[in-house]
Motif scaffolding. Structure first.
Motif, PDB file in Angstrom:
ATOM      1  N   TYR A 181       1.229  -1.099  -0.331  1.00 30.66           N
ATOM      2  CA  TYR A 181      -0.536   0.233  -0.136  1.00 30.66           C
ATOM      3  C   TYR A 181       1.133   1.101  -0.041  1.00 30.66           C
ATOM      4  N   LEU A 182       0.304   2.225  -0.923  1.00 29.40           N
ATOM      5  CA  LEU A 182       0.932   3.956  -0.370  1.00 29.40           C
ATOM      6  C   LEU A 182      -0.040   4.658  -0.198  1.00 29.40           C
ATOM      7  N   GLU A 188       0.925  13.198   4.928  1.00 28.86           N
ATOM      8  CA  GLU A 188       2.109  12.428   4.885  1.00 28.86           C
ATOM      9  C   GLU A 188       1.906  11.367   4.379  1.00 28.86           C
ATOM     10  N   GLU A 189       2.929  10.811   3.107  1.00 29.66           N
ATOM     11  CA  GLU A 189       2.722   9.707   3.083  1.00 29.66           C
ATOM     12  C   GLU A 189       3.710   7.727   3.878  1.00 29.66           C
ATOM     13  N   ARG A 190       2.936   7.073   3.913  1.00 28.96           N
ATOM     14  CA  ARG A 190       3.980   6.449   4.026  1.00 28.96           C
ATOM     15  C   ARG A 190       3.640   5.215   2.974  1.00 28.96           C
ATOM     16  N   GLU A 191       4.414   4.338   2.564  1.00 34.86           N
ATOM     17  CA  GLU A 191       4.376   2.728   2.011  1.00 34.86           C
ATOM     18  C   GLU A 191       4.700   1.063   3.192  1.00 34.86           C
ATOM     19  N   LEU A 192       3.804   0.376   3.154  1.00 36.40           N
ATOM     20  CA  LEU A 192       3.861  -0.636   3.989  1.00 36.40           C
ATOM     21  C   LEU A 192       2.982  -1.555   3.482  1.00 36.40           C
ATOM     22  N   GLU A 193       3.721  -2.681   3.811  1.00 37.12           N
ATOM     23  CA  GLU A 193       2.771  -4.060   3.643  1.00 37.12           C
ATOM     24  C   GLU A 193       1.916  -4.379   4.174  1.00 37.12           C
TER      25      GLU A 193
END
Length: 308
Positions: A181-182, A188-193
């Motif tokens: 996911y983005l 405020e952005e974060r990328e994670l599974e």
């Protein structure tokens, strides 16, 4: 509200496995006995909703949603746009927005609330896919395993109603595949599974699961609950914690707050062609890919007046 207030009941005859038409009868009778004007319409489908709502509001009627959370969501934006007042007669499988409002469960108490209850203004969600008209949602927008569970509920009619959501949740967890996911919350952005991401207005979904314990429908904020990728066994073991909100203390769960959420995702190869998105029990589509324009979910503070 006085006993002379008039009501238009819009009934989804399929809600609650066909329970909605039966649920409306005693409440409508009690209102009429108290001197109120009551009109009952069995909804011919979502395309007819705007006209029915506009006509009811122009008559000065309170628009009463008779069905589940999906029916309520289909009406809330229309009532808001028309400047009317919405009321809820819960008759679906989940009834989570009614739970959030603390509505009573008996016909007598519901009729009394409709006749003399005060009104409050509650927030709504606005979900916008690229190139698609925005859609209002009352309770929550969710992506990933939760949307898959909602799809499974629709196929679980042969089970007793109390077992449909738990069955669907466990089956979805056992077959899920995490996605990348983005996520952006107020820029405020974060990328994670993650296994799932929930953008919540209401604390409840899935027939009483307290997915977002701090959520309020009157605070002008969204609660974003991220359940990051974990083993299937760990997710199934933690499922009971969702009913009392204890899951938010788990290390794989993050809760964020904001007014605007942007979401994109690329599914794993095992997850299929896209990450499903749902809202209040209804399928909304699939998340745009990481390289695309996002799904945008925004809060509409104090968007609609509700009998509460």
């Amino acid at each position: 509200m006085s006993a002379q207030r008039s009501f238009t009941f819009l009934v989804n005859p399929a809600s609650g496995g066909g329970a909605a038409p039966e649920a409306v009868v005693p409440v409508a009778r009690l209102l009429r006995e108290a001197g109120a004007t009551v009109d009952v319409t069995y909804s011919p489908g979502p395309r007819s909703m705007p006209g029915l709502v506009t006509a009811a509001v122009e008559r000065g009627d309170v628009v009463v949603s008779v069905g589940g959370d999906g029916m309520l969501s289909s009406l809330a934006g229309e009532v808001s746009a028309a400047g009317g007042t919405l009321a809820v007669l819960p008759a679906g499988r989940g009834n989570d927005f009614a739970r959030m409002l603390g509505l009573p469960g008996t016909p007598e108490d519901l009729a009394a609330l409709l006749l003399s209850g005060s009104t409050c203004r509650v927030d709504l969600l606005c979900a916008s896919f690229p190139g698609v008209p925005p859609r209002e949602v009352a309770g929550s927008v969710y992506c990933g395993v939760d949307a898959r569970a909602a799809e499974l509920v629709d196929g679980a009619h042969r089970l007793p109603r109390r077992l449909q959501y738990p069955y669907a949740a466990v089956r979805a967890l056992l077959t899920y595949a995490p996605a990348r996911y983005l996520l952006s919350v107020d820029g405020e952005e974060r990328e994670l599974e993650a296994a799932t991401v929930v953008v919540a207005n209401s604390a409840y979904y899935g027939k009483g699961m307290r997915i977002a314990p701090p959520a309020s429908v009157t605070d002008g904020l969204l609660d974003v609950v991220v359940i990051e990728a974990a083993s299937k066994a760990a997710l199934v073991r933690s499922l009971p914690k969702v009913y009392d909100g204890g899951h938010v203390d788990l290390p794989e769960v993050t809760v964020l707050r904001g007014r605007r959420v942007e979401l994109r995702a690329d599914p794993s190869r095992a997850a299929g062609p896209g990450v499903p998105v749902g809202g209040d029990g209804e399928p909304l589509g699939t998340l745009p890919p990481l390289a695309g324009d996002p799904l945008v979910v925004e809060v509409r503070p104090a968007a609609v007046s509700v009998v509460c």
